[in-house]
Design an enzyme around this catalytic site. Structure first.
Site, PDB file in Angstrom:
ATOM      1  N   HIS A  27      -9.190  -4.771  11.472  1.00  0.00           N
ATOM      2  CA  HIS A  27     -10.201  -4.612  10.049  1.00  0.00           C
ATOM      3  C   HIS A  27     -11.422  -3.901  10.197  1.00  0.00           C
ATOM      4  O   HIS A  27     -12.164  -3.874   9.416  1.00  0.00           O
ATOM      5  CB  HIS A  27     -10.507  -6.073   9.384  1.00  0.00           C
ATOM      6  CG  HIS A  27      -9.225  -6.606   8.936  1.00  0.00           C
ATOM      7  ND1 HIS A  27      -8.257  -6.972   9.433  1.00  0.00           N
ATOM      8  CD2 HIS A  27      -8.978  -6.882   7.587  1.00  0.00           C
ATOM      9  CE1 HIS A  27      -7.436  -7.671   8.940  1.00  0.00           C
ATOM     10  NE2 HIS A  27      -7.642  -7.352   7.585  1.00  0.00           N
ATOM     11  N   GLU A  78       0.845  -1.511  -0.024  1.00  0.00           N
ATOM     12  CA  GLU A  78       0.075  -0.190   0.068  1.00  0.00           C
ATOM     13  C   GLU A  78       0.902   1.277  -0.016  1.00  0.00           C
ATOM     14  O   GLU A  78       0.451   2.289  -0.555  1.00  0.00           O
ATOM     15  CB  GLU A  78      -0.937  -0.072   1.251  1.00  0.00           C
ATOM     16  CG  GLU A  78      -2.089  -0.789   1.165  1.00  0.00           C
ATOM     17  CD  GLU A  78      -1.724  -2.465   1.414  1.00  0.00           C
ATOM     18  OE1 GLU A  78      -0.609  -2.501   1.912  1.00  0.00           O
ATOM     19  OE2 GLU A  78      -2.543  -3.333   1.545  1.00  0.00           O
TER      20      GLU A  78
END
Lengths: 460, 331
Positions: free
Chosen positions: A263, A194
């Site tokens: 998450h 990322e």
């Protein structure tokens, strides 16, 4: 002994699915591990295997049936030579199709007497497009894909990059079909890096392209947040206006379901804090589409916060060519007189539900969907509070430094004399997201908490 | 410092040698002046001088063509001057004035020029490396034959995002030259104290990226290596790594007491390996210039630098309205 084969949950957010195809028929013997059916979930088409051995006694749900709820009996498994019990054969359930959320939500009428607790008559609110416009039902997922496809058709410099956006067709199927239409030059699968690909995206934007960078979820954008803030958001200013960064960072944000603390976080307030970014967090499919098209055209870096649970929800989307929604314009979903409810993103689902419950109890709530957090349409909120004199904010994120905190401060500074009660911020709880189902439910905001807050500010 | 390599030198004309001399001298004198202005309190914050490293950027600029891009870290004044950005505009940015290239809003570490294809000026160590790969991504997407010079130091070479960028640059054959300016100190940490394997040019091997080590005190060696790297990238063969061994004479920034190395080490480098003296010797021994010619050049450059300093002192501070502009581009 006959056992029911139940519709399986095949993803964290799956509530129902389509029984796409039976690969066995009544009378077939199956072994553990045999593939019995194909089931289409909100994310993908999955093969469904037998767990036990036996004979397919009866198929209860025909292939092609959509909206089969998880845990619905879909077939009866019997032992060799055993008959299908009569009671089980009769348990065939007809699945209820998930009701589409109507864009024109009912709105409560005004209360002449604040002591009145009689249910309010529903009043139609006007959807934010011209009267007579034809609409179609579309999921948020489809609306997002259409927005990207339309913008990619219109501008060859627009491209999509991210993990699994191409050949996998999107981890959440948002980019389904885009690789086929636009090819691998414009729909680019990245490695799981990322920080690196966010930086490459920003560099490509400096170099004159218009990247859409998909994060599989915004939790993973934490790896890349330096590039988002230090490189994308600040360069226009640092360059004295020379070097802009037209880029969209998008992906699901906030809690999904039972995926644990790492998450499940809402980053709305984090990004809304940063001058130089624009921050969008849509609720409905029409806003998802119109705002994403505006985001792709915007010459600034845009953080586009989606929500996994909303992806599968259907809304009315207007059949208007090139439908865009401007930034910085909140949407009033229902008009009301007793309290102003301010929310955005998935918070809107709880808020509209709360408004329905409140209407049953004779409380008329005005519901405002901020839609964009930067720019923030404080004018609409202030105008509403001047009318209702009360405000409750609703969001999923953590309480400290929340969007609600900011709205409260704005109201104190600019509408203090209109407030008849302190503003209450309904937020997620101040804890990392727990995994246990019961704890997770408590960690998240609920419509009942919104109702309780409204009763507090209306002194009922 | 690796021994000076006696690799084949490119054919270089007297004019070219003179141009390198001028460009390097401009950077040297400019940075000396910036140091003075800092001492006078006219420049604030961080100010990272490039003195000693001039041959790196001048050599690579000699290998670049119009339209090629460059991006670097916060030690960026030399890169800007070398690609033709106005000394007055750079100096006025250092003093935080409206005449600065970023209108006084960027400072020493943050200047840009679309016209000269200079993409900053980045303050987070290593962050410019994926950005540079992204610039190259845009060039490849547009198929325009351009190359991006992405500069970073031996310190940044230990950042994780550098290797993320290496991987994708190699995977996608991006036309980017990763220029590692190895000045041997990451701020105050000597390379041997920070880096497990000192051969930084080999850091791309795991990704299939070719690399080579270059004597960064020799502008002709840098130019030759740059041309080779540019050729590789322009041919569509993907990225290339140049580890350029150099040395900064001054501290990491103006506030660096430089206790991590000896005065003698710096002095030895200045006396024996100075990149400007090297070209000066070539010019004089090759009879391409006389002492008088060089004196004239010196005088001209001093005048340019002096004018830039005057401009940087006279240009007004940005008006307060500037606080609120350039946050968003107009839709």
């Amino acid at each position: 002994m006959a056992t029911e084969i139940l519709m399986p949950a095949l993803s964290p957010t799956m509530e129902e699915g389509t029984l796409a195809k039976w690969l066995v028929k009544e009378g077939d013997t199956v072994q553990s591990g045999d593939i019995m059916a194909e089931i289409e979930t909100d994310k993908a088409t999955m093969e469904f295997e037998a767990v036990d051995e036996g004979v397919i006694g009866k198929i209860l749900i025909a292939e092609g049936t959509a909206d089969v709820k998880v845990n619905t009996a879909i077939a009866i498994l019997v032992e060799e030579g055993e008959d299908v019990p009569a009671a089980s054969a009769a348990t065939t359930q007809v699945p209820q199709p998930a009701a589409a959320v109507a864009e024109a939500a009912p709105a409560g009428g005004s209360l002449a007497n604040s002591g009145n607790t009689a249910p309010l008559a529903p009043v139609k609110a006007t959807p934010p497009w011209p009267e007579g416009t034809k609409t179609k039902k579309q999921t948020v997922r489809e609306a997002l894909r259409d927005a990207m496809a339309e913008e990619m058709r219109g501008d060859g410099d627009v491209f999509l990059m991210g993990e699994e956006v191409g050949e996998y067709q999107g981890a959440y199927k948002i980019s389904q079909g885009l690789l086929d239409e636009f090819g691998s030059k414009r729909v680019i699968d990245t490695p799981i890096t990322e920080h690196g690909f966010a930086g490459i995206g920003v560099g490509a934007a400096f170099g004159g392209l218009r990247p859409i960078v998909e994060f599989m979820t915004f939790n993973f954008a934490m790896q890349a947040i330096d590039q988002i803030i230090n490189s994308a958001a600040k360069t226009l200013y640092m360059s004295g206006g020379q070097m802009g960064c037209p880029i969209v960072f998008r992906g699901p944000n906030g809690a999904a379901a039972r995926v644990g603390a790492q998450h499940s976080q809402d980053y709305a307030a984090w990004y809304a804090h940063i001058p130089g970014l624009k921050v969008v967090m849509p609720y409905s499919a029409s806003d998802a589409k119109g705002l994403l098209k505006s985001a792709i055209r915007d010459p600034n870096p845009v953080i586009f916060l989606e929500n996994e649970i909303l992806y599968g929800r259907s809304f009315d989307v207007p059949l208007i060519d090139d439908y865009t929604v401007p930034f910085g314009k909140a949407r009033v979903w229902r008009e009301g007189t007793d309290v102003t409810l301010v929310s955005f993103g998935i918070g809107m689902a709880h808020t509209l539900e709360a408004a329905d419950k409140l209407a049953e109890q004779g409380i008329s709530a005005e519901v405002i969907d901020l839609r964009t957090l930067r720019p923030l349409d404080t004018d609409t909120v202030i105008a509403s509070v001047q009318k209702t004199n009360r405000c409750v904010t609703v969001e999923e994120g953590f309480p400290v430094g929340s969007i609600g905190n900011h709205i409260s401060a704005v109201l104190m500074e600019q509408a203090f004399d209109y407030l008849d009660a302190p503003v209450i911020n309904c937020t997620g709880k101040d804890v990392p997201m727990p995994y246990a189902a019961n704890l997770e439910k408590h960690a998240l905001i609920t419509s009942d908490e919104v109702v309780a807050a409204v009763k507090q500010v209306t002194y009922r | 410092m690796a021994a000076r390599k006696t690799t084949a030198k490119p054919n270089v004309s007297a004019d070219e040698l003179l141009a390198y001399y001028k460009d390097m001298l401009l950077i040297r004198r400019f940075e000396e002046k910036a140091g003075q202005l800092y001492g006078m309190g006219l420049i604030g914050g961080f100010c990272h001088l490039y003195i000693g490293q001039e041959a790196v950027v001048v050599g690579l600029e000699a290998a670049a063509e119009e339209g090629d891009k460059r991006i670097t870290s916060y030690r960026d004044h030399g890169h800007m001057l070398a690609c033709g950005m106005e000394p007055g505009g750079v100096m006025a940015e250092l003093t935080g004035r409206i005449g600065g290239l970023s209108k006084g809003k960027g400072g020493s570490m943050h200047m840009f020029s679309k016209e000269k294809h200079f993409y900053g000026g980045h303050g987070i160590v290593g962050a410019q490396v994926p950005l540079g790969a992204g610039l190259a991504f845009a060039d490849k997407y547009k198929d325009n034959g351009r190359v991006t010079f992405t500069y970073f130091g031996d310190g940044a070479a230990n950042q994780g995002q550098v290797y993320e960028a290496f991987n994708m640059a190699a995977l996608w054959d991006l036309p980017v030259i990763f220029v590692i300016e190895n000045n041997q100190y990451a701020m105050g940490t000597a390379q041997k104290r920070s880096t497990s394997t000192p051969e930084l040019y080999t850091r791309g091997e795991a990704f299939g990226i070719k690399g080579e080590v270059v004597d960064g005190m020799d502008v002709l060696a840098v130019k030759a290596a740059g041309e080779k790297a540019v050729k590789h990238c322009r041919a569509g063969k993907g990225p290339y790594i140049l580890e350029i061994k150099t040395y900064r004479y001054r501290g990491h920034s103006m506030s660096d007491p430089a206790k991590y190395r000896t005065r003698e080490e710096v002095q030895k480098m200045r006396e024996e390996r100075d990149p400007i003296d090297h070209v000066r010797d070539l010019l004089l021994t090759g009879k391409h210039a006389t002492e008088d010619d060089l004196k004239t050049i010196d005088k001209d450059i001093k005048a340019v630098v002096s004018a830039s300093a005057d401009f940087a002192r006279e240009s007004p501070e940005p008006p307060l309205e500037e606080l609120w502009t350039d946050i968003y581009a107009e839709v």
